[in-house]
Scaffold this motif. Structure first.
Motif, PDB file in Angstrom:
ATOM      1  N   MET A   1       0.815  -1.195   0.000  1.00  0.00           N
ATOM      2  CA  MET A   1       0.000   0.000   0.000  1.00  0.00           C
ATOM      3  C   MET A   1       0.862   1.263   0.000  1.00  0.00           C
ATOM      4  SD  MET A   1      -2.818  -1.408  -0.439  1.00  0.00           S
ATOM      5  CE  MET A   1      -3.720   0.146  -0.490  1.00  0.00           C
ATOM      6  N   GLY A   2       0.212   2.419   0.250  1.00  0.00           N
ATOM      7  CA  GLY A   2       0.870   3.704   0.104  1.00  0.00           C
ATOM      8  C   GLY A   2       1.627   4.150   1.342  1.00  0.00           C
ATOM      9  N   GLY A   3       2.104   5.389   1.266  1.00  0.00           N
ATOM     10  CA  GLY A   3       2.829   5.994   2.372  1.00  0.00           C
ATOM     11  C   GLY A   3       3.398   7.331   1.940  1.00  0.00           C
ATOM     12  N   PRO A   4       3.718   8.195   2.893  1.00  0.00           N
ATOM     13  CA  PRO A   4       4.186   9.535   2.556  1.00  0.00           C
ATOM     14  C   PRO A   4       5.659   9.609   2.175  1.00  0.00           C
ATOM     15  CG  PRO A   4       4.086   9.278   4.930  1.00  0.00           C
ATOM     16  CD  PRO A   4       3.519   8.012   4.336  1.00  0.00           C
ATOM     17  N   MET A   5       6.386   8.516   2.322  1.00  0.00           N
ATOM     18  CA  MET A   5       7.810   8.518   2.020  1.00  0.00           C
ATOM     19  C   MET A   5       8.062   8.325   0.530  1.00  0.00           C
ATOM     20  SD  MET A   5       6.433   5.585   3.201  1.00  0.00           S
ATOM     21  CE  MET A   5       6.707   5.735   4.965  1.00  0.00           C
ATOM     22  N   GLY A   6       9.288   8.587   0.099  1.00  0.00           N
ATOM     23  CA  GLY A   6       9.673   8.365  -1.289  1.00  0.00           C
ATOM     24  C   GLY A   6      10.650   7.206  -1.381  1.00  0.00           C
ATOM     25  N   VAL A   7      10.630   6.488  -2.487  1.00  0.00           N
ATOM     26  CA  VAL A   7      11.538   5.366  -2.689  1.00  0.00           C
ATOM     27  C   VAL A   7      12.991   5.813  -2.563  1.00  0.00           C
ATOM     28  CG1 VAL A   7      12.335   3.695  -4.415  1.00  0.00           C
ATOM     29  CG2 VAL A   7       9.897   4.052  -4.070  1.00  0.00           C
ATOM     30  N   TYR A   8      13.266   7.067  -2.910  1.00  0.00           N
ATOM     31  CA  TYR A   8      14.630   7.607  -2.880  1.00  0.00           C
ATOM     32  C   TYR A   8      15.060   8.043  -1.476  1.00  0.00           C
ATOM     33  CZ  TYR A   8      11.306  11.401  -3.481  1.00  0.00           C
ATOM     34  OH  TYR A   8      10.204  12.212  -3.347  1.00  0.00           O
ATOM     35  N   GLU A   9      14.212   7.884  -0.477  1.00  0.00           N
ATOM     36  CA  GLU A   9      14.545   8.303   0.893  1.00  0.00           C
ATOM     37  C   GLU A   9      15.074   7.126   1.727  1.00  0.00           C
ATOM     38  OE1 GLU A   9      11.936  11.875   2.351  1.00  0.00           O
ATOM     39  OE2 GLU A   9      10.584  10.289   1.648  1.00  0.00           O
ATOM     40  N   GLN A  10      15.968   6.363   1.158  1.00  0.00           N
ATOM     41  CA  GLN A  10      16.437   5.156   1.827  1.00  0.00           C
ATOM     42  C   GLN A  10      17.353   5.459   3.010  1.00  0.00           C
ATOM     43  OE1 GLN A  10      17.824   2.272  -1.077  1.00  0.00           O
ATOM     44  NE2 GLN A  10      16.069   2.689  -2.411  1.00  0.00           N
ATOM     45  N   ASP A  11      18.004   6.609   3.014  1.00  0.00           N
ATOM     46  CA  ASP A  11      18.807   6.987   4.178  1.00  0.00           C
ATOM     47  C   ASP A  11      17.906   7.252   5.384  1.00  0.00           C
ATOM     48  OD1 ASP A  11      21.107   6.732   2.725  1.00  0.00           O
ATOM     49  OD2 ASP A  11      21.323   8.876   2.313  1.00  0.00           O
ATOM     50  N   ARG A  12      16.759   7.834   5.133  1.00  0.00           N
ATOM     51  CA  ARG A  12      15.824   8.161   6.205  1.00  0.00           C
ATOM     52  C   ARG A  12      15.015   6.937   6.636  1.00  0.00           C
ATOM     53  NH1 ARG A  12      11.152  12.913   5.783  1.00  0.00           N
ATOM     54  NH2 ARG A  12      10.387  12.735   7.946  1.00  0.00           N
ATOM     55  N   TYR A  13      14.732   6.043   5.684  1.00  0.00           N
ATOM     56  CA  TYR A  13      13.933   4.850   5.959  1.00  0.00           C
ATOM     57  C   TYR A  13      14.728   3.623   5.487  1.00  0.00           C
ATOM     58  CZ  TYR A  13      10.191   8.357   6.117  1.00  0.00           C
ATOM     59  OH  TYR A  13       9.413   9.461   6.389  1.00  0.00           O
ATOM     60  N   PRO A  14      15.609   3.086   6.327  1.00  0.00           N
ATOM     61  CA  PRO A  14      16.470   1.978   5.884  1.00  0.00           C
ATOM     62  C   PRO A  14      15.699   0.739   5.426  1.00  0.00           C
ATOM     63  CG  PRO A  14      17.283   2.939   7.929  1.00  0.00           C
ATOM     64  CD  PRO A  14      15.938   3.553   7.675  1.00  0.00           C
ATOM     65  N   TRP A  15      14.477   0.561   5.904  1.00  0.00           N
ATOM     66  CA  TRP A  15      13.710  -0.622   5.506  1.00  0.00           C
ATOM     67  C   TRP A  15      13.342  -0.611   4.025  1.00  0.00           C
ATOM     68  CZ3 TRP A  15       9.143   0.888   3.451  1.00  0.00           C
ATOM     69  CH2 TRP A  15       8.582   2.090   3.900  1.00  0.00           C
ATOM     70  N   ILE A  16      13.396   0.564   3.383  1.00  0.00           N
ATOM     71  CA  ILE A  16      13.021   0.618   1.968  1.00  0.00           C
ATOM     72  C   ILE A  16      13.973  -0.232   1.132  1.00  0.00           C
ATOM     73  CG2 ILE A  16      12.832   2.105  -0.062  1.00  0.00           C
ATOM     74  CD1 ILE A  16      11.796   4.317   1.721  1.00  0.00           C
ATOM     75  N   ALA A  17      15.279  -0.088   1.358  1.00  0.00           N
ATOM     76  CA  ALA A  17      16.252  -0.857   0.578  1.00  0.00           C
ATOM     77  C   ALA A  17      16.083  -2.346   0.825  1.00  0.00           C
ATOM     78  CB  ALA A  17      17.677  -0.411   0.929  1.00  0.00           C
ATOM     79  N   CYS A  18      15.816  -2.713   2.061  1.00  0.00           N
ATOM     80  CA  CYS A  18      15.594  -4.123   2.404  1.00  0.00           C
ATOM     81  C   CYS A  18      14.362  -4.667   1.695  1.00  0.00           C
ATOM     82  CB  CYS A  18      15.466  -4.250   3.921  1.00  0.00           C
ATOM     83  SG  CYS A  18      15.135  -5.920   4.518  1.00  0.00           S
ATOM     84  N   GLN A  19      13.296  -3.905   1.716  1.00  0.00           N
ATOM     85  CA  GLN A  19      12.069  -4.342   1.046  1.00  0.00           C
ATOM     86  C   GLN A  19      12.264  -4.420  -0.459  1.00  0.00           C
ATOM     87  OE1 GLN A  19       8.532  -2.295   2.334  1.00  0.00           O
ATOM     88  NE2 GLN A  19       7.373  -2.869   0.517  1.00  0.00           N
ATOM     89  N   MET A  20      12.982  -3.460  -1.023  1.00  0.00           N
ATOM     90  CA  MET A  20      13.201  -3.448  -2.468  1.00  0.00           C
ATOM     91  C   MET A  20      13.983  -4.679  -2.926  1.00  0.00           C
ATOM     92  SD  MET A  20      12.102  -0.599  -4.180  1.00  0.00           S
ATOM     93  CE  MET A  20      13.342  -0.011  -5.310  1.00  0.00           C
TER      94      MET A  20
END
Length: 232
Positions: A53-72
């Motif tokens: 689903m959605g969220g206010p973060m951006g895919v490019y904000e991986q420094d701020r949200y480390p879980w994005i890179a893991c999920q990707m």
């Protein structure tokens, strides 16, 4: 029984109106938040259906949200295995990024109810159900076109509103799941500035939501039901 897993990036962005067609298609639905300690251990290839689903973060904000890179990384494995996957808004951007596209801020915020231009040349598109139906938009990011996908719909500001990769993977920038869910109030309460930036008024958008929301959700449910039938 078939299993469906919803990944929720923030508590107020759930599957909403899409739950009904998913359950009616015979899936047992589970949900996990990215803040759950177990999230980083999940093999995202396992569920029969994955919904992000959605969220206010951006895919490019991986420094701020480390879980994005893991999920990707784990999402890339799922998409490479051609496993059924649905992405909505940020979830769609995650899919695009996992397929090699660049995700970046768009030209302007797109917030409010209006139709998408469904591409007529695409055969058997499940998006035929939302043609000429005002659906909710609430995004400010976009992406380049991933390789080997069909673009299904556009708007003037965002040419890549929806895409599919084969029959198993569907990505939607817009929110046809929202229109009857009380969590919409939380969206406006948390981000009234996004509504104003897009040229709208929070109070007017609440009224539009009450007026157009049920029709948008009905069309969205028909779209998802159609797509799920194609998986069988």
């Amino acid at each position: 029984m078939k299993t469906a897993l919803i990944i929720r990036h923030v508590p107020h962005e759930g599957v909403a109106g899409y739950r009904q067609p998913i359950e009616e298609a015979g899936y047992h639905v589970n949900r996990i938040d990215v803040t759950d300690p177990e999230f980083s251990c999940l093999d995202l290839r396992e569920p029969d259906l994955l919904i992000m689903m959605g969220g206010p973060m951006g895919v490019y904000e991986q420094d701020r949200y480390p879980w994005i890179a893991c999920q990707m990384r784990r999402l890339s494995l799922r998409l490479a295995a051609d496993r059924p996957t649905l992405g909505v808004c940020f979830g769609a951007q995650m899919m695009a990024g996992a397929l090699g596209a660049e995700v970046y801020p768009g030209p302007a915020k797109e917030v409010g109810f209006h139709p998408v231009q469904v591409h007529e040349h695409v055969a058997d598109s499940p998006l035929s159900h939302v043609r000429e139906v005002p659906v909710l938009h609430w995004h400010g990011d976009t992406f380049t076109r991933p390789d080997n996908v069909e673009i299904l719909a556009s708007t003037a500001l965002y040419p890549h509103q929806a895409f599919r990769r084969g029959k198993t993977q569907l990505a939607l920038q817009f929110h046809a799941e929202m229109g009857e869910d009380p969590r919409f109030d939380a969206w406006i309460d948390q981000w009234p500035e996004a509504v104003v930036e897009a040229g709208g008024c929070p109070k007017a958008l609440r009224r539009t939501h009450d007026e157009l929301g049920p029709g948008a959700v009905a069309a969205g449910r028909a779209m998802i039901a159609d797509w799920l039938r194609g998986l069988n």
